[in-house]
Design a protein around this motif. Structure first.
Motif, PDB file in Angstrom:
ATOM      1  N   GLU A 188       0.944   4.869   2.246  1.00 14.66           N
ATOM      2  CA  GLU A 188       2.038   4.901   3.223  1.00 14.66           C
ATOM      3  C   GLU A 188       2.973   6.079   2.956  1.00 14.66           C
ATOM      4  O   GLU A 188       3.462   6.714   3.893  1.00 14.66           O
ATOM      5  CB  GLU A 188       2.808   3.584   3.202  1.00 14.66           C
ATOM      6  CG  GLU A 188       2.046   2.455   3.865  1.00 14.66           C
ATOM      7  CD  GLU A 188       2.742   1.117   3.765  1.00 14.66           C
ATOM      8  OE1 GLU A 188       3.790   1.028   3.103  1.00 14.66           O
ATOM      9  OE2 GLU A 188       2.232   0.163   4.359  1.00 14.66           O
ATOM     10  N   SER A 221       0.862  -1.189   0.000  1.00 14.59           N
ATOM     11  CA  SER A 221       0.000   0.000   0.000  1.00 14.59           C
ATOM     12  C   SER A 221       0.893   1.231   0.000  1.00 14.59           C
ATOM     13  O   SER A 221       0.765   2.131   0.828  1.00 14.59           O
ATOM     14  CB  SER A 221      -0.913   0.003   1.219  1.00 14.59           C
ATOM     15  OG  SER A 221      -0.144   0.126   2.394  1.00 14.59           O
ATOM     16  N   GLN A 278      -2.948   7.150   7.425  1.00 17.08           N
ATOM     17  CA  GLN A 278      -2.533   5.955   8.168  1.00 17.08           C
ATOM     18  C   GLN A 278      -3.686   4.962   8.281  1.00 17.08           C
ATOM     19  O   GLN A 278      -3.494   3.754   8.147  1.00 17.08           O
ATOM     20  CB  GLN A 278      -2.035   6.343   9.564  1.00 17.08           C
ATOM     21  CG  GLN A 278      -0.678   6.999   9.555  1.00 17.08           C
ATOM     22  CD  GLN A 278      -0.266   7.512  10.917  1.00 17.08           C
ATOM     23  OE1 GLN A 278      -1.091   7.692  11.812  1.00 17.08           O
ATOM     24  NE2 GLN A 278       1.020   7.774  11.088  1.00 17.08           N
ATOM     25  N   ALA A 279      -4.901   5.467   8.500  1.00 20.52           N
ATOM     26  CA  ALA A 279      -6.072   4.595   8.594  1.00 20.52           C
ATOM     27  C   ALA A 279      -6.375   3.929   7.255  1.00 20.52           C
ATOM     28  O   ALA A 279      -6.721   2.744   7.197  1.00 20.52           O
ATOM     29  CB  ALA A 279      -7.279   5.388   9.074  1.00 20.52           C
ATOM     30  N   LYS A 280      -6.222   4.681   6.163  1.00 22.43           N
ATOM     31  CA  LYS A 280      -6.470   4.104   4.835  1.00 22.43           C
ATOM     32  C   LYS A 280      -5.493   2.971   4.537  1.00 22.43           C
ATOM     33  O   LYS A 280      -5.886   1.919   4.022  1.00 22.43           O
ATOM     34  CB  LYS A 280      -6.365   5.179   3.748  1.00 22.43           C
ATOM     35  CG  LYS A 280      -7.595   6.022   3.604  1.00 22.43           C
ATOM     36  CD  LYS A 280      -7.449   6.951   2.417  1.00 22.43           C
ATOM     37  CE  LYS A 280      -8.659   7.819   2.268  1.00 22.43           C
ATOM     38  NZ  LYS A 280      -9.433   7.517   1.086  1.00 22.43           N
ATOM     39  N   ALA A 281      -4.234   3.174   4.853  1.00 22.29           N
ATOM     40  CA  ALA A 281      -3.229   2.133   4.615  1.00 22.29           C
ATOM     41  C   ALA A 281      -3.520   0.910   5.473  1.00 22.29           C
ATOM     42  O   ALA A 281      -3.442  -0.227   4.995  1.00 22.29           O
ATOM     43  CB  ALA A 281      -1.833   2.671   4.912  1.00 22.29           C
ATOM     44  N   ALA A 282      -3.890   1.120   6.728  1.00 25.83           N
ATOM     45  CA  ALA A 282      -4.203  -0.001   7.623  1.00 25.83           C
ATOM     46  C   ALA A 282      -5.450  -0.739   7.152  1.00 25.83           C
ATOM     47  O   ALA A 282      -5.496  -1.979   7.182  1.00 25.83           O
ATOM     48  CB  ALA A 282      -4.401   0.505   9.051  1.00 25.83           C
ATOM     49  N   ASN A 283      -6.452  -0.001   6.687  1.00 24.02           N
ATOM     50  CA  ASN A 283      -7.684  -0.631   6.198  1.00 24.02           C
ATOM     51  C   ASN A 283      -7.423  -1.452   4.942  1.00 24.02           C
ATOM     52  O   ASN A 283      -7.980  -2.548   4.780  1.00 24.02           O
ATOM     53  CB  ASN A 283      -8.756   0.422   5.919  1.00 24.02           C
ATOM     54  CG  ASN A 283      -9.337   0.992   7.184  1.00 24.02           C
ATOM     55  OD1 ASN A 283      -9.239   0.403   8.254  1.00 24.02           O
ATOM     56  ND2 ASN A 283      -9.925   2.173   7.074  1.00 24.02           N
ATOM     57  N   GLN A 284      -6.584  -0.957   4.043  1.00 21.21           N
ATOM     58  CA  GLN A 284      -6.264  -1.711   2.829  1.00 21.21           C
ATOM     59  C   GLN A 284      -5.509  -2.995   3.174  1.00 21.21           C
ATOM     60  O   GLN A 284      -5.764  -4.045   2.590  1.00 21.21           O
ATOM     61  CB  GLN A 284      -5.436  -0.866   1.873  1.00 21.21           C
ATOM     62  CG  GLN A 284      -6.252   0.123   1.093  1.00 21.21           C
ATOM     63  CD  GLN A 284      -5.442   0.777   0.003  1.00 21.21           C
ATOM     64  OE1 GLN A 284      -4.220   0.834   0.080  1.00 21.21           O
ATOM     65  NE2 GLN A 284      -6.118   1.288  -1.004  1.00 21.21           N
ATOM     66  N   ARG A 285      -4.570  -2.892   4.119  1.00 18.79           N
ATOM     67  CA  ARG A 285      -3.816  -4.063   4.546  1.00 18.79           C
ATOM     68  C   ARG A 285      -4.750  -5.105   5.160  1.00 18.79           C
ATOM     69  O   ARG A 285      -4.671  -6.292   4.859  1.00 18.79           O
ATOM     70  CB  ARG A 285      -2.755  -3.627   5.570  1.00 18.79           C
ATOM     71  CG  ARG A 285      -1.491  -4.403   5.511  1.00 18.79           C
ATOM     72  CD  ARG A 285      -0.441  -3.857   6.453  1.00 18.79           C
ATOM     73  NE  ARG A 285      -0.003  -2.506   6.118  1.00 18.79           N
ATOM     74  CZ  ARG A 285      -0.202  -1.429   6.876  1.00 18.79           C
ATOM     75  NH1 ARG A 285      -0.808  -1.539   8.031  1.00 18.79           N
ATOM     76  NH2 ARG A 285       0.220  -0.251   6.492  1.00 18.79           N
ATOM     77  N   ARG A 286      -5.670  -4.653   6.030  1.00 19.24           N
ATOM     78  CA  ARG A 286      -6.622  -5.550   6.679  1.00 19.24           C
ATOM     79  C   ARG A 286      -7.552  -6.200   5.652  1.00 19.24           C
ATOM     80  O   ARG A 286      -7.843  -7.393   5.732  1.00 19.24           O
ATOM     81  CB  ARG A 286      -7.436  -4.771   7.722  1.00 19.24           C
ATOM     82  CG  ARG A 286      -8.277  -5.648   8.607  1.00 19.24           C
ATOM     83  CD  ARG A 286      -9.063  -4.866   9.652  1.00 19.24           C
ATOM     84  NE  ARG A 286      -8.236  -3.948  10.418  1.00 19.24           N
ATOM     85  CZ  ARG A 286      -8.357  -2.621  10.388  1.00 19.24           C
ATOM     86  NH1 ARG A 286      -9.264  -2.043   9.630  1.00 19.24           N
ATOM     87  NH2 ARG A 286      -7.562  -1.863  11.111  1.00 19.24           N
TER      88      ARG A 286
END
Length: 124
Positions: free
Chosen positions: A32, A28, A84-92
């Motif tokens: 990031e 992502s 940061q939330a968008k990157a974490a959501n894509q990873r999840r």
């Protein structure tokens, strides 16, 4: 389905199945990079705001500003958190899709419990 598979969790690839199928690590990089840029802006603006608050305090200004009164710092904080939330959501989301796919394809799934941190230690 009657199928069985073993999963090897790797360092370079996210998962390698016993039948040779490889799942690459999630990238992502766009969000990031944006989060890293906003982290720098946030730190710079926070430092400047703290400096100005201390300057007002030392000069004994009648109406000193608080840290919360600096809106540029708050905007940078919100933007940083958003990316940061968008990157974490894509990873999840990637992990959820991968695990759902594996569960639908195979009845028995065996995962190694090898700790990659132990592999990186140097034995003397």
């Amino acid at each position: 389905t009657g199928k069985q598979v073993g999963i090897d969790v790797g360092v370079a690839d996210l998962a390698i199945l016993s039948n040779g199928l490889k799942y690459p690590s999630f990238n992502s990089s766009y969000f990031e990079k944006k989060a890293k840029v906003w982290q720098r802006k946030y730190a710079r603006r926070r430092h400047l705001a703290k400096f100005l608050v201390l300057q007002n305090k030392n000069k004994r200004v009648l109406c000193p500003r608080s840290l919360e009164s600096f809106t540029n710092w708050q905007k940078a904080q919100k933007s940083k958190a958003k990316y940061q939330a968008k990157a974490a959501n894509q990873r999840r989301d990637y992990l959820h899709k991968l695990t759902t796919h594996l569960v639908k394809q195979y009845d028995v799934i065996a995962i190694e419990d090898l700790k990659t941190k132990n592999l990186q230690k140097i034995i003397i």
